[in-house]
Enzyme design. Structure first.
Site: not given
Length: 342
Positions: A308-310
């Site tokens: 996640g988190e880009g």
């Protein structure tokens, strides 16, 4: 608690944004495609890189696309379902990770630095988790519409490519609930390990999704009701960012399962809403590949990531930037004095 019917008022603005989306710039796309045919290489030799450059040209509206001002926007929110033990990590980790982003010490920070991308982190009321979606709607209609509008700020500052990411303990449960509501099937088809759920934790995730969909029932026939009832603040904000990028002709790179679930809500309203989007990667989350297929999105990378988190979108940005560099910087056959095909 009785199921509420939508008022129709706050969401009217969102439906209007979708109805007035700009279309692709076919002239710019054709010009970019023509240039690809003139570059000093066999036709199609750069494979997907050629398609990506043409995609950017089509949506930026210029034959020579750019990726000079990329922005990675990470939306962080907290969820009431985290208290049900659907993740190996407590809900407090969300804020701790946001602090890590701010300190420049997370994986996404390093990837952004590698590819010279800006990073903005949006704190969506982290001290106020949304209600447990098995007992109440995550948001009321007005708050959901306002959060969508807030997410539209992601493109402020003139980004030419937008990468979307998220942070929120419990939000793979939320993504699974959205997908189950939109596409049916069984909860097991849409629930995965997330941050490492297994055994009893994974079973709780499945049961949470099952209970949430049963609780909200027939109200989930409207995709915007799906968003507000079983979604969350970061999901709504990312939907807003995708819409704003479309109106400003900014191509979007989607990250993993949670980001793609936000995109799926828009796709359910109108499949054209994602035409300017690229799938940065397919994650290890087992339902992500199935969801991308539903949306007809081909991932750029397949590295088994599930952070996640880009991070996956930011990593795919490196490929996008290389695509643009080749498109802009390579010589044509005529410029290089190289013989073209006989």
């Amino acid at each position: 608690m009785p199921v509420q019917t939508p008022t129709g008022l706050p969401f009217d603005d969102i439906r209007h944004l979708i109805a007035t989306m700009p279309d692709a710039d076919i002239v710019a796309g054709d010009a970019a495609r023509e240039r690809q045919g003139q570059l000093v290489k066999p036709p199609g030799a750069l494979g997907r890189l050629e398609d990506i450059a043409i995609h950017l040209a089509t949506w930026q509206g210029k034959a020579m696309p750019t990726a000079d001002r990329p922005m990675v926007a990470v939306f962080a929110a907290t969820h009431g379902v985290a208290a049900r033990g659907v993740s190996p990590y407590p809900g407090s980790v969300t804020k701790q990770m946001v602090d890590t982003f701010t300190a420049g010490k997370a994986a996404v920070n390093q990837i952004c630095a590698t590819f010279d991308a800006g990073l903005r982190v949006f704190d969506l009321a982290l001290d106020l988790p949304t209600p447990d979606i098995t007992e109440d709607a995550a948001l009321d209609e007005r708050a959901c519409a306002a959060t969508i509008a807030f997410g539209m700020q992601a493109i402020a500052g003139g980004a030419d490519v937008l990468c979307l990411g998220e942070m929120g303990i419990g939000n793979t449960t939320i993504a699974a609930a959205i997908c189950h509501a939109l596409y049916g099937g069984t909860p097991e088809e849409w629930v995965g390990a997330g941050t490492g759920a297994s055994g009893e934790i994974l079973a709780r995730k499945v049961e949470t999704v099952r209970e949430a969909i049963a609780f909200h029932g027939k109200a989930l026939s409207d995709p915007l009701e799906v968003l507000r009832r079983v979604g969350g603040r970061e999901i709504a904000a990312m939907a807003g960012a995708i819409l704003a990028a479309r109106h400003e002709r900014v191509p979007v790179i989607l990250d993993g399962y949670v980001v793609t679930a936000a995109a799926a809500v828009l796709h359910a309203l109108d499949p054209r809403t994602l035409d300017h989007c690229l799938a940065g990667h397919v994650s290890a989350e087992q339902a992500h590949r199935r969801l991308l297929a539903r949306l007809n999105l081909e991932p750029i990378l397949d590295l088994g990531m599930r952070l996640g988190e880009g991070s996956g979108a930011a990593l795919a940005l490196g490929v996008v930037k290389a695509s643009v560099a080749c498109h802009r910087g390579m010589a044509t056959f005529a410029q290089a004095g190289v013989s073209d095909q006989a």
